[in-house]
Design a protein around this motif. Structure first.
Motif, mmCIF file in Angstrom:
data_model
loop_
_atom_site.group_PDB
_atom_site.id
_atom_site.type_symbol
_atom_site.label_atom_id
_atom_site.label_comp_id
_atom_site.label_asym_id
_atom_site.label_seq_id
_atom_site.Cartn_x
_atom_site.Cartn_y
_atom_site.Cartn_z
ATOM 1 N N VAL A 70 12.100 -16.792 11.336
ATOM 2 C CA VAL A 70 12.539 -17.780 12.175
ATOM 3 C C VAL A 70 12.614 -18.994 11.471
ATOM 4 O O VAL A 70 11.698 -19.310 10.822
ATOM 5 C CB VAL A 70 12.013 -17.895 13.712
ATOM 6 C CG1 VAL A 70 10.469 -18.263 13.424
ATOM 7 C CG2 VAL A 70 12.585 -18.859 14.416
ATOM 8 N N THR A 71 13.561 -19.810 11.526
ATOM 9 C CA THR A 71 13.673 -21.121 11.027
ATOM 10 C C THR A 71 13.603 -22.450 12.187
ATOM 11 O O THR A 71 14.175 -22.545 12.995
ATOM 12 C CB THR A 71 14.857 -21.437 10.119
ATOM 13 O OG1 THR A 71 15.242 -20.399 9.211
ATOM 14 C CG2 THR A 71 14.914 -22.803 9.494
ATOM 15 N N LEU A 72 12.389 -23.311 12.017
ATOM 16 C CA LEU A 72 12.058 -24.185 13.052
ATOM 17 C C LEU A 72 12.170 -25.762 12.481
ATOM 18 O O LEU A 72 11.752 -25.839 11.273
ATOM 19 C CB LEU A 72 10.847 -23.916 13.581
ATOM 20 C CG LEU A 72 10.662 -22.289 14.363
ATOM 21 C CD1 LEU A 72 8.995 -22.351 14.597
ATOM 22 C CD2 LEU A 72 11.484 -22.315 15.535
ATOM 23 N N PRO A 73 12.186 -26.564 13.269
ATOM 24 C CA PRO A 73 12.133 -28.061 12.692
ATOM 25 C C PRO A 73 10.800 -28.236 12.232
ATOM 26 O O PRO A 73 9.705 -27.649 12.878
ATOM 27 C CB PRO A 73 12.560 -28.939 13.856
ATOM 28 C CG PRO A 73 13.296 -28.023 14.787
ATOM 29 C CD PRO A 73 12.668 -26.686 14.708
ATOM 30 N N ALA A 74 10.555 -29.260 10.961
ATOM 31 C CA ALA A 74 9.035 -29.277 10.369
ATOM 32 C C ALA A 74 8.670 -30.222 11.562
ATOM 33 O O ALA A 74 9.108 -31.219 12.155
ATOM 34 C CB ALA A 74 9.269 -29.907 9.302
ATOM 35 N N THR A 75 7.131 -30.018 11.785
ATOM 36 C CA THR A 75 6.350 -30.900 12.871
ATOM 37 C C THR A 75 6.068 -32.314 12.187
ATOM 38 O O THR A 75 5.482 -33.132 12.964
ATOM 39 C CB THR A 75 5.099 -30.192 13.065
ATOM 40 O OG1 THR A 75 4.194 -29.869 11.812
ATOM 41 C CG2 THR A 75 5.008 -28.908 13.558
ATOM 42 N N ASP A 76 6.435 -32.436 10.939
ATOM 43 C CA ASP A 76 6.306 -34.071 10.548
ATOM 44 C C ASP A 76 7.502 -34.414 9.884
ATOM 45 O O ASP A 76 7.617 -35.256 8.887
ATOM 46 C CB ASP A 76 5.350 -34.128 9.111
ATOM 47 C CG ASP A 76 5.824 -33.298 8.168
ATOM 48 O OD1 ASP A 76 6.874 -32.340 8.127
ATOM 49 O OD2 ASP A 76 5.087 -33.321 7.019
ATOM 50 N N ALA A 77 8.651 -33.903 10.627
ATOM 51 C CA ALA A 77 10.204 -34.594 10.298
ATOM 52 C C ALA A 77 9.940 -36.089 10.658
ATOM 53 O O ALA A 77 9.576 -36.523 11.572
ATOM 54 C CB ALA A 77 11.182 -33.874 11.265
#
Length: 601
Positions: free
Chosen positions: A60-67
């Motif tokens: 799965v591809t998810l948004p980075a937590t430090d975007a």
């Protein structure tokens, strides 16, 4: 797919039982209720649930937590493991910093239940070491190295190859550059060659130590520094001593013919009779033989005379200029023949079919059916009355009007009132796609997936079709699809699905779309059971394979065999080759956990 302005991290993982059997279930990733990305003009919300595939894996591809510019910030994903057979799954937090775009869940998830929950934080990047000194370079060529080539410490290997008198020789020499100049290291490396010739031979293209043998004289030369020089020996041995003379032989017989045709004399004279011939004095005389003239024929003077001058003496007792009448040869003249025999013209028929007089025949008189009472093989005709057939009438054509008889296969193909494959431009399908699961699944990169379909009537198959929920392209070589008959033999196939004209079309719209790929040649398929098999090879790191429509597949091993026959409607093989195999071993097909939809067109 997430907008390009949002940095993402791809998370992978695999769950197995202690005995190596893949687990089934799902992994849930929960972020804050809503995430706002002003630069990308998008708001994300809700948990992300990922189903485990047949091998117990997920991606799965998810948004980075430090975007950057994300609201809120400073949060971590809550991961919940929902695994079949494990009553209470683990829940823990993980960070997914954008500095690490790919991560395996096994590397960041806690494994010891006694340890407190924690969030993995990547350490700082180490300093870059100093640049090392360049190493030496090894060059090669057929000529001596040029002065401008390389730097001190570099090595050059020279290969000189020549062909002389059918012998190919290669001389190797090694050079090294020092103080800005190339110098040869040691001498040339090359074995001596042996040449064979029958004439004067130049020393060009030869090396000191080579050997030359002259086949005309047997002399041998060995090449010196300046050329062949003088012979060093000869392969022929010295001439032997002359042998002693032999004893004198006995006297031979006198030089005369012993006999000719039974005659023995110093001078034999033969006559024509001695050799079975006719004497020349017998030619053209009585009791002799005839000769031939210049025209190749016997002259008339040598032919015997004909008795009677060649004339017929009599004909039927008549002589002279004979004229024969009918009576002379025992025949009737025309008048006598007319008087004796009656001519057949004008004689009436005595009876026809038992009738006399002016006969008129009906169909029954000659054993025939009257017009309009028999069924014709061709032409238009109306048949009235009730007819009973001793065998079932058949037709090779499908009905085209309400009053036409219908073939059984035509009626079977109509089915009930639900949608049929033909209503949507297809020949057949695995099941009504409207009944498929709303969440598509990846087929996995590498295994062979198999779906059974049934043709109710003969048809020409030109395409294989699937329904993709999403696909951004990127299949690589080794991707293919093929059609197999009920015994597992391949009957048709596609080209490599990574090539132009064969790769499936990309799908990016909501709800997905049905895509098709052409077969390399149309297949005339009879009615019956067939298997659609395919293998997709793609980069699982970026997830650029297709998401495919499936039947409900939540259970780890859903039933794929139904009814009272052993036909397996869905299955898979763990690994596959780069091309479609010539046949499938149906008995060894695995009961795949995902039931993918496929169709023929």
């Amino acid at each position: 797919m997430l907008p390009d302005l949002i940095p993402t991290v791809t998370v992978r993982g695999r769950f197995l039982a202690p005995n190596g059997v893949p687990l089934s279930g799902a992994i849930v990733f929960r972020a804050p209720a809503q995430l706002t990305f002003p630069q990308a003009d998008v708001i994300l919300g809700g948990p992300v649930t990922v189903q485990l595939d047949a091998q117990g894996g997920f991606e799965v591809t998810l948004p980075a937590t430090d975007a950057p510019d994300m609201d809120p910030s400073g949060w971590a994903y809550i991961v919940t493991e929902q695994l079949a057979g494990i009553p209470v799954g683990r829940t823990y937090n993980v960070l997914l910093p954008r500095a690490q775009p790919e991560v395996d869940l096994a590397d960041i998830a806690p494994t010891d239940p006694a340890k407190p929950n924690y969030v993995g934080v990547p350490g700082p990047q180490g300093e870059r070491g100093p640049t090392g000194a360049p190493g030496s370079v090894i060059y090669s060529g057929t000529a001596a190295p040029g002065a401008a080539l390389g730097v001190d410490g570099d090595v050059y290997v020279r290969y000189e190859t020549s062909l002389f008198l059918g012998v190919t020789s290669t001389t190797v020499s090694t050079w090294q550059k020092s103080a800005g100049a190339w110098a040869q290291l040691g001498g040339d490396v090359r074995g001596s060659a042996i040449y064979v010739n029958n004439t004067t031979t130049p020393s060009t293209s030869t090396k000191p130590g080579d050997l030359l043998i002259r086949t005309d004289s047997g002399d041998m030369w060995q090449r010196g520094a300046s050329g062949w020089g003088s012979p060093i020996g000869n392969i022929r041995g010295p001439k032997g001593d002359k042998g002693d003379p032999g004893a004198t032989g006995g006297a031979g017989p006198a030089g005369v013919v012993q006999s000719v045709n039974g005659k023995s004399a110093a001078a034999v004279v033969l006559s024509a009779a001695d050799v079975g011939a006719i004497a020349t004095t017998a030619a053209g005389v009585a009791d002799g033989v005839a000769t031939l003239g210049t025209d190749g024929k016997v002259p008339a003077a040598q032919l015997p005379p004909l008795s009677g001058g060649g004339a017929v003496e009599s004909v039927n007792g008549k002589t002279g200029v004979v004229v024969l009448a009918a009576s002379d040869v025992g025949a009737l003249d025309l008048a006598a023949a007319d008087a004796r025999y009656v001519r057949p013209s004008g004689i009436p028929v005595t009876s026809v079919a038992g009738k006399t007089g002016a006969v008129t025949l009906a169909a029954a008189d000659v054993g025939a059916e009257a017009a309009g009472t028999a069924v014709l093989l061709t032409g238009t005709q109306t048949v009235a009355g009730s007819k009973t057939f001793s065998s079932v009438p058949s037709s090779s054509a499908a009905p085209t009007a309400d009053a036409h008889l219908a073939r059984k296969s035509y009626v079977d193909a109509l089915g009930g009132g639900e949608f049929r494959a033909s209503d949507l431009g297809l020949l057949t399908w695995a099941f009504d796609p409207a009944l498929g699961h709303s969440a598509p699944l990846y087929p996995g990169s590498g295994p062979i997936r198999v779906t059974a379909v049934y043709l109710r009537s003969a048809a020409s198959v030109t395409k294989i079709a699937w329904h993709f929920g999403g696909y951004a392209g990127g299949l690589t070589t080794g991707s293919w699809a093929a059609l197999y008959n009920a015994s597992g033999s391949r009957v048709a196939q596609t080209a490599d699905l990574s090539t132009a004209g064969a790769e499936p079309a990309e799908v990016h719209n909501a709800g997905g779309a049905t895509v098709s790929v052409p077969l390399t040649a149309a297949y005339s398929a009879a009615a019956g059971l067939y298997y659609v098999a395919w293998r997709f090879q793609y980069n699982t790191g970026t997830g650029d394979g297709p998401m495919m429509l499936v039947a409900e597949s939540a259970f780890g091993s859903p039933p794929n065999t139904f009814g009272l026959t052993p036909v397996r409607r869905f299955g898979s093989y763990a690994t596959g080759g780069a091309t479609a195999p010539a046949s499938l071993t149906l008995a060894s097909m695995e009961n795949g956990s995902n039931r993918f939809w496929a169709a023929l067109a």
